[in-house]
Enzyme design. Structure first.
Site, mmCIF file in Angstrom:
data_model
loop_
_atom_site.group_PDB
_atom_site.id
_atom_site.type_symbol
_atom_site.label_atom_id
_atom_site.label_comp_id
_atom_site.label_asym_id
_atom_site.label_seq_id
_atom_site.Cartn_x
_atom_site.Cartn_y
_atom_site.Cartn_z
ATOM 1 N N GLU A 1 3.940 -9.313 15.694
ATOM 2 C CA GLU A 1 3.518 -9.742 16.198
ATOM 3 C C GLU A 1 3.245 -11.033 17.045
ATOM 4 O O GLU A 1 4.076 -11.556 17.379
ATOM 5 C CB GLU A 1 2.168 -8.831 16.102
ATOM 6 C CG GLU A 1 1.754 -9.807 17.966
ATOM 7 C CD GLU A 1 0.065 -8.574 17.696
ATOM 8 O OE1 GLU A 1 -0.366 -9.090 18.340
ATOM 9 O OE2 GLU A 1 0.050 -8.085 16.656
ATOM 10 N N ARG B 1 1.454 -1.287 -0.095
ATOM 11 C CA ARG B 1 -0.044 -0.087 -0.021
ATOM 12 C C ARG B 1 0.776 1.549 -0.125
ATOM 13 O O ARG B 1 0.827 2.510 -0.615
ATOM 14 C CB ARG B 1 -0.823 0.029 1.392
ATOM 15 C CG ARG B 1 -2.404 -0.740 1.077
ATOM 16 C CD ARG B 1 -2.981 -0.571 1.934
ATOM 17 N NE ARG B 1 -2.837 -0.261 2.949
ATOM 18 C CZ ARG B 1 -2.471 -1.595 4.230
ATOM 19 N NH1 ARG B 1 -3.511 -2.435 4.289
ATOM 20 N NH2 ARG B 1 -2.197 -1.277 5.488
#
Lengths: 171, 171
Positions: A95, A58
């Site tokens: 994460e 993006r």
């Protein structure tokens, strides 16, 4: 123009409890996309930007028109296996598990001042890796620019060594 | 300007025997990138383009400035798990295994004429999937535009139902 009105909240993406900020309505509205690009470019118009860099995917949507308008080189930072020539690599923790960004060894000139661009500043993990990769490749981070910033995720703290600019901020 | 002079040949990528066309030198040269975008835009300036679409990631580098200049909506076609809202999906075969492209269900208006953009036309598999996805979503394919085309891979045959335009052609 209120750019935030073109951001759509999508609940429970990518997992339950997360309210995702969807930028596709802004991309779909040419005046809003145009205004976003212009505001980002104007903020850096008088700064010594030597090149514009962005991590896929993006980030490319904003970095490419910015590089076009600023008339500066456009440097893609990519996931492993995408860039064909020799690369500098920077691995970082996400994460869940590890990720890595790569840049061609001849993309960044010594001490070049790089404007890094992405759509959303969340925890800042990917942008931080991009900054470190730029430095590893011999460049300097001029600033990190975002369409929008999720202030409550404290990405600015993660990027405290760098200048950070965003057009839309959610606290 | 000879745009082909900004394309670098990288042998044996992504596997032995393949000569990869690396577009990063063109991205790194602002006049060449600018000229590429302008030539693509000018070719479609007087055509009824309702929106510009591209599959991630490199397609975004050309589609975003084109959408900006044409002042048309920019529609990202993405791999699974990236778009947060409800999607249309199109699965297709690659050389090794399956892939899938997705588009938000509200991205493409009924019968909208879509200009699809990518950097390289190789076998045409991803672009063909993008065209089918656009049609599944209710749109029409106006044309497929590429920076460069590897003619010997016969992507045009794969895309024979659609108009194809490229700036640089290798036979």
């Amino acid at each position: 123009m209120d750019l935030a009105s073109f951001i759509r909240d999508v609940p429970d993406f990518p997992k339950p409890g997360i309210l995702f900020k969807d930028i596709t309505p802004l991309l779909a509205h040419p005046p809003a996309f145009r205004e976003s690009i212009h505001r980002l470019v104007e903020h850096f118009r008088d700064r010594p930007v030597d090149a514009v860099a962005a991590a896929e995917a993006r980030g490319f949507l904003f970095a490419a028109p910015m590089a076009y308008l600023l008339e500066r080189p456009l440097i893609p930072l990519r996931k492993p296996g995408k860039l064909p020539y020799r690369t500098f690599n920077f691995a970082y923790e996400l994460e869940y598990g590890q990720a890595e960004l790569q840049v061609h060894i001849d993309s960044i000139k010594p001490h070049a001042r790089i404007l890094l661009v992405d759509d959303v500043l969340a925890t800042g993990g990917t942008m931080h890796a991009g900054c470190r990769l730029v430095e590893k490749a011999g460049g300097q981070v001029l600033a990190c620019a975002f369409l929008l910033e999720l202030g409550f995720l404290k990405g600015r703290e993660r990027l405290r060594d760098y200048e950070v600019f965003s057009l839309i901020r959610y606290d």
